[in-house]
Design a protein around this motif. Structure first.
Motif, mmCIF file in Angstrom:
data_model
loop_
_atom_site.group_PDB
_atom_site.id
_atom_site.type_symbol
_atom_site.label_atom_id
_atom_site.label_comp_id
_atom_site.label_asym_id
_atom_site.label_seq_id
_atom_site.Cartn_x
_atom_site.Cartn_y
_atom_site.Cartn_z
ATOM 1 N N ALA A 187 0.829 -1.208 0.000
ATOM 2 C CA ALA A 187 0.000 0.000 0.000
ATOM 3 C C ALA A 187 0.863 1.259 0.000
ATOM 4 O O ALA A 187 0.577 2.228 -0.726
ATOM 5 C CB ALA A 187 -0.933 -0.010 1.207
ATOM 6 N N LEU A 188 1.929 1.262 0.800
ATOM 7 C CA LEU A 188 2.806 2.435 0.869
ATOM 8 C C LEU A 188 3.533 2.656 -0.449
ATOM 9 O O LEU A 188 3.589 3.786 -0.963
ATOM 10 C CB LEU A 188 3.810 2.255 2.010
ATOM 11 N N LEU A 189 4.094 1.599 -1.017
ATOM 12 C CA LEU A 189 4.829 1.756 -2.274
ATOM 13 C C LEU A 189 3.899 2.160 -3.416
ATOM 14 O O LEU A 189 4.272 2.960 -4.278
ATOM 15 C CB LEU A 189 5.580 0.467 -2.608
ATOM 16 N N ASP A 190 2.681 1.635 -3.417
ATOM 17 C CA ASP A 190 1.727 2.014 -4.445
ATOM 18 C C ASP A 190 1.372 3.500 -4.334
ATOM 19 O O ASP A 190 1.243 4.204 -5.343
ATOM 20 C CB ASP A 190 0.465 1.164 -4.345
ATOM 21 N N TYR A 191 1.226 3.979 -3.118
ATOM 22 C CA TYR A 191 0.931 5.397 -2.890
ATOM 23 C C TYR A 191 2.036 6.276 -3.452
ATOM 24 O O TYR A 191 1.783 7.242 -4.178
ATOM 25 C CB TYR A 191 0.757 5.630 -1.386
ATOM 26 N N TYR A 192 3.287 5.941 -3.149
ATOM 27 C CA TYR A 192 4.401 6.768 -3.605
ATOM 28 C C TYR A 192 4.639 6.648 -5.108
ATOM 29 O O TYR A 192 4.984 7.626 -5.778
ATOM 30 C CB TYR A 192 5.679 6.402 -2.850
ATOM 31 N N ASP A 193 4.463 5.448 -5.640
ATOM 32 C CA ASP A 193 4.746 5.234 -7.067
ATOM 33 C C ASP A 193 3.623 5.736 -7.968
ATOM 34 O O ASP A 193 3.837 5.986 -9.154
ATOM 35 C CB ASP A 193 4.984 3.742 -7.336
ATOM 36 N N ASN A 194 2.421 5.863 -7.412
ATOM 37 C CA ASN A 194 1.258 6.306 -8.203
ATOM 38 C C ASN A 194 0.496 7.377 -7.422
ATOM 39 O O ASN A 194 -0.642 7.171 -7.000
ATOM 40 C CB ASN A 194 0.339 5.115 -8.488
ATOM 41 N N LEU A 195 1.161 8.512 -7.214
ATOM 42 C CA LEU A 195 0.570 9.554 -6.377
ATOM 43 C C LEU A 195 -0.821 9.946 -6.875
ATOM 44 O O LEU A 195 -1.006 10.224 -8.059
ATOM 45 C CB LEU A 195 1.462 10.801 -6.365
ATOM 46 N N PRO A 196 -1.792 9.988 -5.962
ATOM 47 C CA PRO A 196 -3.133 10.420 -6.342
ATOM 48 C C PRO A 196 -3.197 11.946 -6.449
ATOM 49 O O PRO A 196 -2.283 12.645 -6.000
ATOM 50 C CB PRO A 196 -3.990 9.932 -5.166
ATOM 51 N N ALA A 197 -4.258 12.462 -7.021
ATOM 52 C CA ALA A 197 -4.422 13.910 -7.110
ATOM 53 C C ALA A 197 -4.396 14.550 -5.725
ATOM 54 O O ALA A 197 -3.873 15.657 -5.540
ATOM 55 C CB ALA A 197 -5.731 14.245 -7.821
ATOM 56 N N TYR A 198 -4.979 13.849 -4.755
ATOM 57 C CA TYR A 198 -4.905 14.244 -3.345
ATOM 58 C C TYR A 198 -4.746 12.960 -2.527
ATOM 59 O O TYR A 198 -5.343 11.943 -2.870
ATOM 60 C CB TYR A 198 -6.193 14.916 -2.855
ATOM 61 N N LEU A 219 -2.847 25.954 -5.668
ATOM 62 C CA LEU A 219 -1.430 25.979 -6.042
ATOM 63 C C LEU A 219 -1.246 25.884 -7.553
ATOM 64 O O LEU A 219 -2.120 25.396 -8.273
ATOM 65 C CB LEU A 219 -0.690 24.831 -5.360
ATOM 66 N N ASP A 220 -0.095 26.335 -8.028
ATOM 67 C CA ASP A 220 0.242 26.306 -9.447
ATOM 68 C C ASP A 220 0.309 24.851 -9.925
ATOM 69 O O ASP A 220 1.159 24.083 -9.459
ATOM 70 C CB ASP A 220 1.593 26.997 -9.652
ATOM 71 N N PRO A 221 -0.565 24.428 -10.834
ATOM 72 C CA PRO A 221 -0.579 23.025 -11.274
ATOM 73 C C PRO A 221 0.660 22.601 -12.054
ATOM 74 O O PRO A 221 0.872 21.404 -12.267
ATOM 75 C CB PRO A 221 -1.834 22.947 -12.157
ATOM 76 N N SER A 222 1.480 23.576 -12.461
ATOM 77 C CA SER A 222 2.704 23.211 -13.184
ATOM 78 C C SER A 222 3.800 22.723 -12.223
ATOM 79 O O SER A 222 4.778 22.113 -12.644
ATOM 80 C CB SER A 222 3.225 24.397 -13.997
ATOM 81 N N VAL A 223 3.637 22.976 -10.924
ATOM 82 C CA VAL A 223 4.585 22.487 -9.920
ATOM 83 C C VAL A 223 4.370 20.979 -9.761
ATOM 84 O O VAL A 223 3.222 20.514 -9.736
ATOM 85 C CB VAL A 223 4.364 23.210 -8.576
ATOM 86 N N PRO A 224 5.441 20.195 -9.685
ATOM 87 C CA PRO A 224 5.279 18.739 -9.549
ATOM 88 C C PRO A 224 4.339 18.369 -8.400
ATOM 89 O O PRO A 224 4.325 19.022 -7.350
ATOM 90 C CB PRO A 224 6.704 18.251 -9.271
ATOM 91 N N LEU A 225 3.552 17.323 -8.630
ATOM 92 C CA LEU A 225 2.519 16.914 -7.681
ATOM 93 C C LEU A 225 3.084 16.644 -6.286
ATOM 94 O O LEU A 225 2.501 17.070 -5.286
ATOM 95 C CB LEU A 225 1.807 15.658 -8.219
ATOM 96 N N SER A 226 4.206 15.961 -6.213
ATOM 97 C CA SER A 226 4.769 15.627 -4.906
ATOM 98 C C SER A 226 5.106 16.889 -4.110
ATOM 99 O O SER A 226 4.899 16.946 -2.887
ATOM 100 C CB SER A 226 6.022 14.757 -5.062
ATOM 101 N N ILE A 227 5.612 17.894 -4.790
ATOM 102 C CA ILE A 227 5.981 19.141 -4.107
ATOM 103 C C ILE A 227 4.734 19.895 -3.656
ATOM 104 O O ILE A 227 4.696 20.467 -2.560
ATOM 105 C CB ILE A 227 6.860 20.017 -5.024
ATOM 106 N N ARG A 228 3.668 19.860 -4.456
ATOM 107 C CA ARG A 228 2.418 20.513 -4.049
ATOM 108 C C ARG A 228 1.828 19.828 -2.814
ATOM 109 O O ARG A 228 1.339 20.497 -1.900
ATOM 110 C CB ARG A 228 1.415 20.500 -5.212
ATOM 111 N N ILE A 229 1.868 18.498 -2.794
ATOM 112 C CA ILE A 229 1.369 17.778 -1.616
ATOM 113 C C ILE A 229 2.161 18.193 -0.383
ATOM 114 O O ILE A 229 1.599 18.472 0.684
ATOM 115 C CB ILE A 229 1.445 16.256 -1.836
ATOM 116 N N TYR A 230 3.481 18.285 -0.533
ATOM 117 C CA TYR A 230 4.345 18.690 0.581
ATOM 118 C C TYR A 230 4.009 20.095 1.056
ATOM 119 O O TYR A 230 3.966 20.362 2.263
ATOM 120 C CB TYR A 230 5.807 18.611 0.145
#
Length: 268
Positions: free
Chosen positions: A132-143, A158-169
């Motif tokens: 479950a953890l690896l799937d979350y990181y490898d296939n990040l959801p929109a939220y 947030l600016d959608p051009s910023v990578p998803l992982s950074i926006r989540i952070y």
């Protein structure tokens, strides 16, 4: 006696004395200790095996710069466990007693709110929680699926051009760490496998100044079940990162016991 291997990740060139202390404490308890590194670390304690972080995964330094050194370590730790079977230890986790050979699930609650922490983690290499953890990181959801509307709206701004992982952070710093671990442990039914707080996080992070107080009774938090003592260096005040601990404090006593000179590895 060779015990279970432990491993961590260091992003940077130089360890602080608290990191040296914690890594060496595992060696002294018989745990083969590996430190995966992004740079050429020259002040690791003797006996710690240094390996390139790329043995496990590539560390995108652009992402590190936009987030924090600990951010990608949340992904790294599970990929490391999956590949090697070692127990993950944060570089600020002091080994009080060896990890038992038969403790398949090594994680626990921390602080005063009942959530899980992932500063010390051991999992079977093949288990539902790992998947479950690896799937979350490898296939990040929109939220992240546990986020309430408030955080989703914050993300939408947030600016959608910023990578998803950074926006989540940017919306929630712990969404890759304790939040994710707690959520998926509940989802897979593994939450009840968590060790009580005194096993891995005996001192609540809200009280982390006690490690530097010569009159602080740190050991009063310990029980016979305590295996690891988390020092929470991310929350350590700048003074204690830049100055040696006061004589008689837990940090000073452990450095003396383990053989670490704090003055030789202070934050610059």
């Amino acid at each position: 006696m060779n015990r279970r291997p432990v491993a961590s990740l260091w992003i940077g060139e130089r360890l602080h004395y608290l990191n040296q202390l914690c890594l060496k404490s595992h060696l002294l308890q018989g745990h083969p200790t590996t430190l995966y590194c992004t740079d050429d670390v020259k002040n690791a304690p003797e006996g710690v095996e240094l390996r390139p972080a790329s043995d496990i995964m590539e560390i995108d330094m652009k992402v590190v710069k936009e987030t924090s050194p600990s951010f990608l370590s949340n992904v790294f730790r599970y990929k490391m466990i999956k590949k090697t079977g070692a127990i993950w230890i944060d570089c600020d986790a002091f080994c009080h007693r060896p990890f038992p050979e038969d403790m398949d699930y090594v994680f626990g609650g921390h602080g005063m709110i009942g959530a899980l922490n992932c500063g010390v983690v051991g999992l079977p290499q093949d288990c539902a929680l790992m998947d479950a953890l690896l799937d979350y990181y490898d296939n990040l959801p929109a939220y992240p699926e546990w986020w309430p509307k408030r955080l989703r709206k914050k993300m939408d701004a947030l600016d959608p051009s910023v990578p998803l992982s950074i926006r989540i952070y940017e919306v929630e710093r712990t969404a890759f760490g304790p939040q994710a671990f707690t959520h998926f442990a509940k989802k897979t039914g593994d939450f009840e496998k968590a060790a009580p707080r005194e096993v891995l996080y005996p001192v609540p992070f809200q009280l982390n100044d006690v490690f530097y107080d010569p009159y602080g009774r740190v050991e009063g938090h310990f029980t016979d079940a305590t295996l690891s003592v988390h020092l929470y260096t991310n929350g350590t005040k700048p003074y204690w990162r830049k100055n040696p601990p006061l004589p008689g404090s837990y940090a000073a006593r452990m450095c003396e016991e383990v053989g670490i000179d704090p003055a030789a590895a202070l934050e610059e």
